[in-house]
Design an enzyme around this catalytic site. Structure first.
Site, PDB file in Angstrom:
ATOM      1  N   GLU A  61     -39.157 -76.189 -30.732  1.00 39.99           N
ATOM      2  CA  GLU A  61     -39.313 -76.693 -29.560  1.00 39.99           C
ATOM      3  C   GLU A  61     -40.908 -77.375 -29.547  1.00 39.99           C
ATOM      4  O   GLU A  61     -41.092 -78.426 -29.044  1.00 39.99           O
ATOM      5  CB  GLU A  61     -39.576 -75.588 -28.382  1.00 39.99           C
ATOM      6  CG  GLU A  61     -38.338 -74.526 -28.147  1.00 39.99           C
ATOM      7  CD  GLU A  61     -38.144 -73.469 -29.256  1.00 39.99           C
ATOM      8  OE1 GLU A  61     -38.896 -73.704 -30.414  1.00 39.99           O
ATOM      9  OE2 GLU A  61     -37.556 -72.420 -28.740  1.00 39.99           O
ATOM     10  N   ALA A  82     -19.353 -60.984 -60.662  1.00 43.94           N
ATOM     11  CA  ALA A  82     -19.044 -62.082 -61.733  1.00 43.94           C
ATOM     12  C   ALA A  82     -18.039 -61.156 -62.798  1.00 43.94           C
ATOM     13  O   ALA A  82     -18.629 -60.449 -63.456  1.00 43.94           O
ATOM     14  CB  ALA A  82     -20.264 -62.776 -62.480  1.00 43.94           C
ATOM     15  N   ARG A 134     -33.441 -70.563 -60.841  1.00 46.50           N
ATOM     16  CA  ARG A 134     -33.517 -71.637 -61.643  1.00 46.50           C
ATOM     17  C   ARG A 134     -32.680 -72.876 -61.697  1.00 46.50           C
ATOM     18  O   ARG A 134     -31.517 -72.640 -61.223  1.00 46.50           O
ATOM     19  CB  ARG A 134     -33.560 -71.335 -63.301  1.00 46.50           C
ATOM     20  CG  ARG A 134     -34.348 -70.178 -63.443  1.00 46.50           C
ATOM     21  CD  ARG A 134     -34.807 -69.816 -65.105  1.00 46.50           C
ATOM     22  NE  ARG A 134     -33.537 -69.083 -65.548  1.00 46.50           N
ATOM     23  CZ  ARG A 134     -33.069 -68.048 -65.268  1.00 46.50           C
ATOM     24  NH1 ARG A 134     -33.845 -67.085 -64.549  1.00 46.50           N
ATOM     25  NH2 ARG A 134     -32.067 -67.736 -65.807  1.00 46.50           N
TER      26      ARG A 134
END
Lengths: 382, 382
Positions: free
Chosen positions: A65, A169, A222
């Site tokens: 704002e 994973a 990275r």
């Protein structure tokens, strides 16, 4: 959906919605990490034309704002009588900057339209303050989109604990390593690059001491060229074993925080107290299992490789699930191919706590479960 | 790529390639199942204009070349002097229909351009026969696309064994059932509907006796309304235990074939002898593991649900893999979201046998493996 239509504003509801979409787009330009929410603000003149814009660029910089008011004045426009369209309720507290509600009152805006009410106990009250000053205020315009954008921050502020994203994973058969412990690489380069971009968007990354000692990870964010992103998340190690001198976790990167013991809730609250809004958990299976068993995982990022191992450590251990109806089930948000791998992003099915504002919780994407199967399928199933 | 350019044809190479693309599209109109390959044929006049088309609609119907010649005559066009563009080398044998090579010679076509040579020992020789009749013949035009279209059939004809697609339907942690054996439903309605469409495209579905007895599957291909597709695959049960009277496998659907014993290679050869070109293996883990361990899986269809179980039967058992480099790795062909689930389709990384025709094998989509990591990554890995 368009609660703004109930307000007595000169601007057409359609114009307000377009302005809110723009404010949401502006908000997304701010950093995803950090203690503060991403907020965007658009100022409309009495004819509904956009005259100024602003968004929050992160802790220590002006709120959206204030940025929009500054933008107006820098263009030689007096914000008096304008309508402010803001993605989050203007704050009412003195933090690193003054209260936005006061700034809007002082500027003489005529109306304020808000997507999401501020659940932050130290900042809430902005709408009341504005109304007390005679300003028309509506909330709930594009509230779903606002809640979606702010979901990690809202979760953290509402619960006092960070939004927890669990990264997995795995091979197609759910394994994170072969029998001999080797796991580099199950997933490919594109999946790993994606995971690093996620690291650069969160406040902290956590691993258990087992993973810290076995893998010697750096837990830095990275780029594909090996260079580090500007923002490096706090590195958190949970458990009692000591991270040795010389460990990569003590090398260049984000600060290192060790949280001894096995009080998960306490650890999450400690992170919440440090204003960690979004925590990425990268392993190992012991920590993942504990978080899942405690129902403390808000989002799953599952990178799955077209690989079968048949043996080796699994991504998660015993969750106490004995029958299919008890499974930890998530609601899919997105499926993406990353090279040879795929990424599934899924969220909690049910909100853990009732939201403080009246809105559809973003987690409520019900999955297509079929508790009662049609009669035909009970006769002819597989 | 455009070997046709070496031929002495009046038609421009670009026109021939366009005609071959059309022939490939026609071929795809034929059924994916059945003993015969999908073949399309386009006839061009000496100016390169398409004058007739045909494709093979399945065993017992005219071959593509015959269909195209019939199409020409039905239009009042004499195929004399036309150029035939065919996706597969015209056959030289008397099967259910006469040899296509003879039909083309009798019709007086001037040239024949082929995508893929016919490896079928009983049908090959068409090109030689055509050349002996003085017709110009080239092969290899859009050979990769032709091999892709015919990959299951080519595999079966080259190896004498069906192309094996392994279906897995698992949780994110690779489990096919909870501890108590319940598995309905890990995946959702869209994934199941997709799996039924695949059933309707294959020649046979196989399960082990363990699955046949435990799950009492029907192994029929069904539409979402519960009705059966017109084509029902052969139902194959591998193993020694007897499928009881009253089992769904003995109910309406494809024929039931039981292959006792545990000689996988023998079973696959027996199916090859029956002209089963494409076999879908639906479980259970014992059969899946045996096929993977024998390196007999050509394609994997992995339906993965956003569910974690933490315990229960895994999709595959011990494959003898002890380190990550030995993993059974596939090359991803496609990733699709199906409701809350995702489907990964992946293929063998290496061809099992040297193809009989000179062409790029369709399986050769090398994955992005990184046997030698850059120096940076050895210092800074996770």
């Amino acid at each position: 959906m368009n609660q703004a239509a109930t307000g007595q504003t000169a601007t057409a509801p359609h114009g307000l919605e377009a302005a809110m979409r723009r404010a949401l787009a502006l908000a997304r330009l701010g950093p995803a990490y950090g203690p503060n929410p991403r907020v965007g603000c658009v100022l409309l003149d009495p004819d509904g034309r956009t005259v100024a814009e602003g968004y929050h660029r992160g802790a220590g910089t002006p709120h959206a704002e204030a940025a929009a008011l500054t933008d107006a004045r820098s263009r030689g426009i007096d914000p008096l009588g304008t309508t402010a369209v803001v993605t989050l309720e203007p704050c009412a507290h003195h933090g690193r900057t003054g209260p936005c509600a006061d700034a809007l009152i002082e500027a003489g805006v005529a109306a304020v339209h808000v997507a999401v009410g501020d659940p932050n106990p130290v900042a809430t009250g902005g709408a009341t303050k504005l109304r007390d000053a005679g300003i028309e205020v509506t909330t709930g315009l594009l509230a779903d989109e606002g809640e979606e954008l702010l979901r990690t921050w809202l979760h953290a502020v509402r619960t006092g604990r960070p939004y927890v994203t669990l990264k997995l994973a795995t091979s197609l058969d759910g394994r994170v390593a072969a029998v001999d412990g080797t796991s580099r690489w199950i997933t490919g380069a594109q999946a790993r690059a994606h995971a690093h971009v996620v690291r650069a968007q969160v406040d902290a990354i956590a691993v258990g001491t087992g993973t810290a000692l076995a893998d010697d990870p750096s837990l830095t964010a990275r780029r594909t060229d090996g260079g580090r992103f500007e923002h490096q998340p706090l590195r958190v190690v949970l458990g009692d074993r000591v991270v040795p001198d010389g460990a990569r976790l003590r090398g260049p990167g984000g600060d290192l925080l060790t949280l001894p013991g096995h009080d998960l809730d306490g650890a999450l609250r400690a992170l919440g107290d440090r204003e960690v809004r979004h925590l990425l958990v990268e392993g190992g299976p012991t920590l993942a299992t504990a978080l899942l068993a405690a129902d403390a995982v808000d989002e799953v990022h599952a990178y799955v490789a077209p690989v079968l191992l048949g043996a080796g450590a699994t991504a998660v251990g015993d969750l106490g699930v004995t029958t299919i109806g008890e499974a930890a089930r998530f609601a899919t948000d997105d499926v993406t191919r990353l090279g040879d791998d795929m990424l599934l992003v899924a969220r909690r099915l049910k909100p853990r706590e009732t939201p403080l504002v009246e809105a559809q919780p973003v987690e409520a994407h019900p999955t297509e479960t079929q508790p009662g199967r049609p009669a035909r399928q009970t006769q002819e199933e597989i």
